[in-house]
Design a protein around this motif. Sequence first.
Motif, mmCIF file in Angstrom:
data_model
loop_
_atom_site.group_PDB
_atom_site.id
_atom_site.type_symbol
_atom_site.label_atom_id
_atom_site.label_comp_id
_atom_site.label_asym_id
_atom_site.label_seq_id
_atom_site.Cartn_x
_atom_site.Cartn_y
_atom_site.Cartn_z
ATOM 1 N N PRO A 27 0.797 -1.238 0.000
ATOM 2 C CA PRO A 27 0.000 0.000 0.000
ATOM 3 C C PRO A 27 0.822 1.277 0.000
ATOM 4 O O PRO A 27 0.431 2.260 -0.633
ATOM 5 N N TYR A 28 1.957 1.280 0.709
ATOM 6 C CA TYR A 28 2.795 2.476 0.734
ATOM 7 C C TYR A 28 4.156 2.214 0.092
ATOM 8 O O TYR A 28 5.162 2.825 0.461
ATOM 9 N N GLY A 29 4.170 1.333 -0.892
ATOM 10 C CA GLY A 29 5.362 1.109 -1.678
ATOM 11 C C GLY A 29 5.579 2.238 -2.675
ATOM 12 O O GLY A 29 4.796 3.205 -2.730
ATOM 13 N N PRO A 30 6.630 2.158 -3.488
ATOM 14 C CA PRO A 30 6.951 3.272 -4.396
ATOM 15 C C PRO A 30 5.855 3.595 -5.404
ATOM 16 O O PRO A 30 5.756 4.732 -5.869
ATOM 17 N N ARG A 102 -0.550 9.252 3.109
ATOM 18 C CA ARG A 102 0.504 9.629 4.042
ATOM 19 C C ARG A 102 1.274 10.806 3.443
ATOM 20 O O ARG A 102 1.716 10.743 2.293
ATOM 21 N N LEU A 103 1.419 11.868 4.222
ATOM 22 C CA LEU A 103 2.126 13.063 3.788
ATOM 23 C C LEU A 103 3.479 13.083 4.483
ATOM 24 O O LEU A 103 3.565 13.243 5.699
ATOM 25 N N ASP A 118 -0.339 7.651 -1.815
ATOM 26 C CA ASP A 118 -1.753 7.286 -1.865
ATOM 27 C C ASP A 118 -1.887 5.825 -2.298
ATOM 28 O O ASP A 118 -1.568 5.487 -3.434
ATOM 29 N N PRO A 119 -2.367 4.938 -1.408
ATOM 30 C CA PRO A 119 -2.518 3.529 -1.776
ATOM 31 C C PRO A 119 -3.443 3.297 -2.975
ATOM 32 O O PRO A 119 -3.380 2.251 -3.617
ATOM 33 N N ASP A 120 -4.277 4.297 -3.281
ATOM 34 C CA ASP A 120 -5.219 4.166 -4.395
ATOM 35 C C ASP A 120 -4.679 4.821 -5.667
ATOM 36 O O ASP A 120 -5.437 5.145 -6.573
ATOM 37 N N SER A 121 -3.369 4.974 -5.759
ATOM 38 C CA SER A 121 -2.771 5.625 -6.927
ATOM 39 C C SER A 121 -3.037 4.830 -8.204
ATOM 40 O O SER A 121 -3.178 3.601 -8.187
ATOM 41 N N ALA A 122 -3.079 5.532 -9.329
ATOM 42 C CA ALA A 122 -3.290 4.871 -10.624
ATOM 43 C C ALA A 122 -2.154 3.894 -10.929
ATOM 44 O O ALA A 122 -2.382 2.813 -11.476
ATOM 45 N N ALA A 123 -0.928 4.262 -10.570
ATOM 46 C CA ALA A 123 0.218 3.384 -10.844
ATOM 47 C C ALA A 123 0.102 2.077 -10.076
ATOM 48 O O ALA A 123 0.396 1.002 -10.609
#
Length: 266
Positions: A27-30, A102-103, A118-123
Motif C-alpha cells: 500500500p505504501y510502496g513506491p 501519508r504526507l 496514496d494507496p489508491d494511486s493509478a500506478a
Amino acid sequence: MSTDAQQQAARDWNHWHQERTATVAAPYGPLSLTGTHWLSDYPEGRILAVPGHWAEDGDEVVLTAGPEDGLSVDGKPFTGQVRLGADRGPIDGSRVAHGGRRLVLLSREGLWAVRDFDPDSAARRAFRAIEATPYDPRWAVPGRFRPYDASRTVRVENADGVERGLGLGGEIAFALDGVEHTLQVAVEGDGSLWAVFADATSGDTSYRFRFLRPAAPAADGSVTVDLNRALLPPCAFADHFICPFPPPGNTLSIAVEAGERRRTDG
C-alpha cells in the motif's frame, strides 16, 4: 559453484524476487507516490494537491491546519499548528496523514518537500509485475572493494532534472568473462554498498539505469557482486522520485542481461 549451490542460489533469488514484488506493490510502496511538492515552489504555503498550510522555518516545517483540512498527526485528528522534522522511518509511520494518504516530509540539500503517498494511486492499480531475468550464476562474481582515502561528492543529474550531490566512498572491482570492470559506490551506515549504474541494455531492454546493493565487504575487502540482484530504482515505479543518475564512470560497456529489467503494467 556446485550444482547444489547453484540450485540454492536460484531458490534464494526467487524468494528475493517475490519479496521485492510484494514490497513494490505494498500500500505504501513506491507505486503509491503521487507527488513530491517542493515548498520553495509554494512560498504562500498552500499546495493545491495537499491540505494544510506548510511553511519552512529553518530546520523544521510548520504545519497549520483547520477542521476542513481533514488532517491527522500522530494518528489523531489535528487542528492548530505543529512543528515537524523530516520523516525518516517507514512511509506508513509518517506523522501526518489525510485519510489513507501519508504526507511525508523530505529534506534535501536545505530544501523541503511534502511527498504524497496514496494507496489508491493509478500506478499501483495498474501494476502487474517486475520483469526480471531468472537467476544465472554467470552474473554472480567475486569482487574487491577499494575504499577512497576520503569520501567524495560528485554532482549528478537526478530524475527530476535537478543536479544534486552524490556521496561516494570507494569502488568495487570485478571481472566478467575475463574483462575487469569497476563501479563507484556509496557506503551505507551498516557498511553495505550502493551503486547507481547503467549498461548496454539501459533504455533498451531494461530501465535507463539501475541500483546494485552488495553486502558489506569482508575485512580483506572481498565482496560478492551479484548482478542478478540489480534493482529498478524507485523512479521506475513513480515519476515523483528524485533518483540520482549514474556518476561518470558507472556505465558498463557490456549488456547486463540480469536482474530487474522493467515494470510491467496490465
